[in-house]
Design a protein around this motif. Structure first.
Motif, short mmCIF file in Angstrom:
data_model
loop_
_atom_site.label_atom_id
_atom_site.label_comp_id
_atom_site.label_asym_id
_atom_site.label_seq_id
_atom_site.Cartn_x
_atom_site.Cartn_y
_atom_site.Cartn_z
N MET A 1 0.41 58.73 -93.73
CA MET A 1 0.10 59.92 -92.84
C MET A 1 0.19 59.27 -91.24
N THR A 2 0.65 60.11 -90.34
CA THR A 2 0.59 59.65 -89.13
C THR A 2 -0.52 60.70 -88.28
N PHE A 3 -1.48 59.61 -87.68
CA PHE A 3 -2.56 60.28 -86.84
C PHE A 3 -2.30 59.97 -85.32
N ARG A 4 -2.60 60.82 -84.41
CA ARG A 4 -2.51 60.82 -82.96
C ARG A 4 -3.86 61.16 -82.44
N ILE A 5 -4.03 60.71 -81.39
CA ILE A 5 -5.36 60.99 -80.68
C ILE A 5 -5.23 61.77 -79.27
N GLY A 6 -5.56 62.61 -78.66
CA GLY A 6 -5.56 63.17 -77.23
C GLY A 6 -6.98 63.34 -76.72
N SER A 7 -6.68 63.22 -75.36
CA SER A 7 -7.92 63.20 -74.54
C SER A 7 -7.88 64.52 -73.51
N GLY A 8 -8.67 65.23 -73.18
CA GLY A 8 -8.47 66.23 -72.08
C GLY A 8 -9.76 66.28 -71.28
N TYR A 9 -9.54 66.72 -70.02
CA TYR A 9 -10.64 66.48 -69.07
C TYR A 9 -10.26 67.53 -68.12
N ASP A 10 -11.46 68.75 -67.85
CA ASP A 10 -11.46 69.69 -66.74
C ASP A 10 -12.63 69.85 -66.06
N VAL A 11 -12.48 70.25 -64.81
CA VAL A 11 -13.40 70.60 -63.91
C VAL A 11 -13.16 71.89 -63.15
N HIS A 12 -14.18 72.49 -63.03
CA HIS A 12 -14.38 73.86 -62.15
C HIS A 12 -15.31 73.83 -61.36
N ALA A 13 -15.29 74.41 -60.20
CA ALA A 13 -16.27 74.64 -59.28
C ALA A 13 -17.33 76.29 -59.78
N LEU A 14 -18.50 75.76 -59.59
CA LEU A 14 -19.54 76.73 -59.80
C LEU A 14 -19.71 77.39 -58.18
N VAL A 15 -19.55 78.87 -58.64
CA VAL A 15 -19.86 79.89 -57.16
C VAL A 15 -20.57 80.86 -57.78
N VAL A 43 -14.00 75.60 -68.78
CA VAL A 43 -13.56 74.13 -68.75
C VAL A 43 -13.85 73.52 -70.13
N LEU A 44 -14.60 73.98 -70.88
CA LEU A 44 -14.60 73.34 -72.24
C LEU A 44 -13.34 73.68 -72.99
N VAL A 45 -13.07 74.84 -73.08
CA VAL A 45 -11.70 75.15 -73.77
C VAL A 45 -10.51 74.46 -73.30
N HIS A 46 -10.71 74.32 -71.86
CA HIS A 46 -9.35 73.84 -71.16
C HIS A 46 -9.20 72.29 -71.42
N SER A 47 -10.42 71.54 -71.51
CA SER A 47 -10.29 70.26 -72.10
C SER A 47 -9.88 70.12 -73.37
N VAL A 48 -10.29 71.14 -74.27
CA VAL A 48 -9.65 70.96 -75.75
C VAL A 48 -8.16 71.17 -75.72
N CYS A 49 -7.73 72.30 -75.03
CA CYS A 49 -6.15 72.34 -74.80
C CYS A 49 -5.43 71.35 -74.30
N ASP A 50 -5.92 70.68 -73.41
CA ASP A 50 -5.20 69.35 -72.95
C ASP A 50 -5.37 68.24 -73.81
N ALA A 51 -6.47 68.19 -74.69
CA ALA A 51 -6.42 66.98 -75.75
C ALA A 51 -5.32 67.54 -76.75
N ILE A 52 -5.30 68.72 -77.35
CA ILE A 52 -4.50 69.16 -78.37
C ILE A 52 -3.04 68.87 -77.86
N LEU A 53 -2.39 69.25 -76.91
CA LEU A 53 -1.29 69.11 -76.32
C LEU A 53 -1.06 67.64 -76.03
N GLY A 54 -2.05 66.98 -75.36
CA GLY A 54 -1.57 65.41 -75.22
C GLY A 54 -1.40 64.78 -76.65
N ALA A 55 -2.06 65.10 -77.59
CA ALA A 55 -2.25 64.19 -78.76
C ALA A 55 -0.78 64.35 -79.26
N ALA A 56 0.09 65.36 -79.21
CA ALA A 56 1.31 65.43 -79.77
C ALA A 56 2.43 65.37 -78.51
#
Length: 166
Positions: A1-15, A43-56
């Motif tokens: 079985m092949t495993f891969r890891i992805g990392s995601g980070y996001d920032v948004h300004a509070l207004v 920001v939380l979901v955006h970081s998860v999206c980037d981690a998912i896409l990045g892992a693959a």
């Protein structure tokens, strides 16, 4: 079985913007400020999206859902998350688990973390036990500590489920 890891980070300004709500992990969190962004700025979901896409090795959220496209104006980030999970599955991968951290001095997120885990998990059709949401302050340091913004980091473990067609 092949495993891969992805990392995601996001920032948004509070207004201050009474026309929007603060959304984190797909959950409305009562607060006197909101996150500025083209979508709902979750920001939380955006970081998860980037981690998912990045892992693959499938790029990042900006590549798939550019903020220059009016189609994504004010869109729920949970819709983007579902699309990222579909892209991942089409590439022949499945999500094993997700671990996240939200960095915010305020608001306090403890009462909302379980609901965030459940929202993320149900959106991508995995077990809530496979999604961990943590929150921390920065002890008053940096832009998060000054209440200027919120950041989030996510790590995702995926496994290969079939050969990519193509």
């Amino acid at each position: 079985m092949t495993f891969r890891i992805g990392s995601g980070y996001d920032v948004h300004a509070l207004v201050h913007d009474v026309s929007r709500k603060l959304i984190l992990g797909g959950v409305t969190v009562p607060f006197d400020k909101v996150l500025r962004g083209h979508s709902d700025a979750d920001v939380l979901v955006h970081s998860v999206c980037d981690a998912i896409l990045g892992a693959a090795g499938l790029g990042d959220i900006g590549r798939h859902f550019p903020d220059s496209d009016p189609l994504y104006k004010d869109i729920s980030s949970l819709i983007l998350l579902k699309r990222c999970a579909n892209i991942l599955n089409e590439a022949g991968y499945a999500i094993e688990n997700i671990d996240t951290t939200v960095f915010a001095q305020a608001p306090k997120l403890e009462p909302y973390k379980d609901e965030m885990s459940h929202k993320i998990a149900s959106t991508i059709e995995i077990s809530p036990e496979s999604v961990n949401v943590k929150a921390t302050t920065t002890e008053g340091l940096g832009f998060e500590g000054r209440g200027e913004g919120i950041a989030a980091h996510a790590v995702v473990l995926i496994r290969k489920i079939s050969k990519k067609s193509g």
